[in-house]
Design an enzyme around this catalytic site. Structure first.
Site, short mmCIF file in Angstrom:
data_model
loop_
_atom_site.label_atom_id
_atom_site.label_comp_id
_atom_site.label_asym_id
_atom_site.label_seq_id
_atom_site.Cartn_x
_atom_site.Cartn_y
_atom_site.Cartn_z
N GLU A 46 -13.28 0.15 -5.15
CA GLU A 46 -13.81 0.96 -4.04
C GLU A 46 -13.95 2.43 -4.44
O GLU A 46 -13.40 2.87 -5.46
CB GLU A 46 -12.92 0.85 -2.80
CG GLU A 46 -11.51 1.37 -3.02
CD GLU A 46 -10.88 1.91 -1.75
OE1 GLU A 46 -11.52 2.74 -1.06
OE2 GLU A 46 -9.73 1.52 -1.46
N LYS A 105 0.47 1.35 3.48
CA LYS A 105 1.34 2.52 3.48
C LYS A 105 2.14 2.60 4.76
O LYS A 105 1.72 2.12 5.81
CB LYS A 105 0.49 3.78 3.38
CG LYS A 105 0.02 4.02 1.98
CD LYS A 105 -0.33 5.47 1.75
CE LYS A 105 -0.60 5.62 0.26
NZ LYS A 105 -1.83 6.32 -0.01
#
Ligand code: PSU
Ligand code: MN
Length: 303
Positions: free
Chosen positions: A25, A161
């Site tokens: 990405e 995260k």
């Protein structure tokens, strides 16, 4: 369809010969890491995929064209452009970016869409978007989760995260029917740390099993991809306790400044880099490279 895509020659040749290709990405480059480390990481991830025997295809929209594989000058140009000048592309933005002739970086969701159009089935990244903390009032749930439910690409990440609500992210993935496969352990990894304290829904220890599961989903007529969560190498992990106050501070600042929608994740990532300069970035780099290596092995097994 194919005429909307501009392939790098090496990617086109690898796909034509059914050799392994790993999609990468570009939002991690423009909105996920500061310059110049972003450029260095983008180059090292590509080199790591190559060393592991696959061809890297970094995906982005450049001047209104979807590029499948970037030459080094284009990669450098993207890394040097301030994030604010590059569109952050998810499913909702891709066609608009093409129509406007603009340049945009693809998130996990948009990279999956472009990889699938290009015939690439494996994709390596760092962390995915998920359910944000406080989503019960903000409704902030990343489109990445819905994309995993509909587009047949295997995404290798290191978990989510701690800026996200991990239990809610796991629940939404289950609701959407997305296989979440921990590689080589029972626990769901949590990005900087190997163990989130939550169990992973599925576990596999062999990249060939992961490849087979991905192909079988398609054979079964199940739309959608799978999420492989690969724990950060032990030597590089940061204990959860170390990151908690940093994440809390970044979240409090985001709230105080009224950061919303697409800006939330880039804001939090940037503040965490600033607050921990050095350590969190080193861990982030190590886990992305680790994911690139695993993705190359999965792609080789699929090819
Ligand atoms: N999480 C990270 N690093 C990242 C991202 C997420 O640890 O770089 C990026 C990815 O491109 C992901 C996107 O697809 O943020 C999710 O953004 P949002 O939460 O706005 O959907
Ligand atoms: Mn969001």
């Amino acid at each position: 369809m194919k005429d909307l895509l501009v392939f790098a020659p090496e990617v086109e040749q690898a796909l034509a010969a059914n050799r392994p290709v790993v999609a990468l990405e570009s939002t991690i480059i423009t909105h996920g890491m500061p310059y110049p480390q972003n450029l260095e990481v983008a180059r090292r991830v590509e080199a790591t995929v190559r060393e592991a025997g696959a061809t890297p295809a970094t995906i982005a929209v450049i001047d209104g064209r979807i590029r499948i594989g970037l030459d080094d000058a284009t990669l450098q140009g993207l890394a040097e452009t301030p994030g604010a000048q590059v569109m952050k592309l998810s499913r909702a933005d891709l066609a608009a970016c093409l129509a406007l002739g603009r340049t945009g970086a693809t998130t996990v969701a948009a990279t999956m869409i472009c990889a699938h159009l290009a015939g690439i089935r494996t994709f390596a990244t760092g962390g995915i978007g998920g359910v944000h903390r406080g989503a019960e009032t903000s409704f902030d749930i990343s489109a990445d989760l819905h994309e995993l439910a509909r587009t047949p690409v295997t995404v290798v990440a290191a978990g989510a995260k701690a800026i996200l609500d991990l239990p809610k992210t796991r629940e939404v993935l289950e609701t959407l029917g997305v296989p979440v496969i921990a590689f080589g352990q029972d626990a769901l990894p949590a990005f900087w740390s190997r163990d989130s304290g939550l169990a992973a829904p599925l576990r596999m220890d062999d990249p060939a099993q992961i490849a087979r599961a991905g192909l079988l989903r398609t054979d079964l007529g199940l739309s959608g991809g799978q999420l492989v969560v690969n724990p950060i190498p032990e030597a590089d992990e940061i204990p959860r306790a170390t990151m908690i106050p940093v994440v809390e501070q970044a979240l409090a600042e985001a709230e105080a400044q009224g950061i919303a929608a697409k800006s939330v994740t880039p804001f939090l990532l940037q503040r965490i880099f600033e607050l921990t300069r050095g350590r969190s970035l080193d861990a982030n780099i190590a886990l992305v490279l680790n994911n690139a290596r695993l993705a190359a092995r999965i792609a080789a097994a699929m090819a």
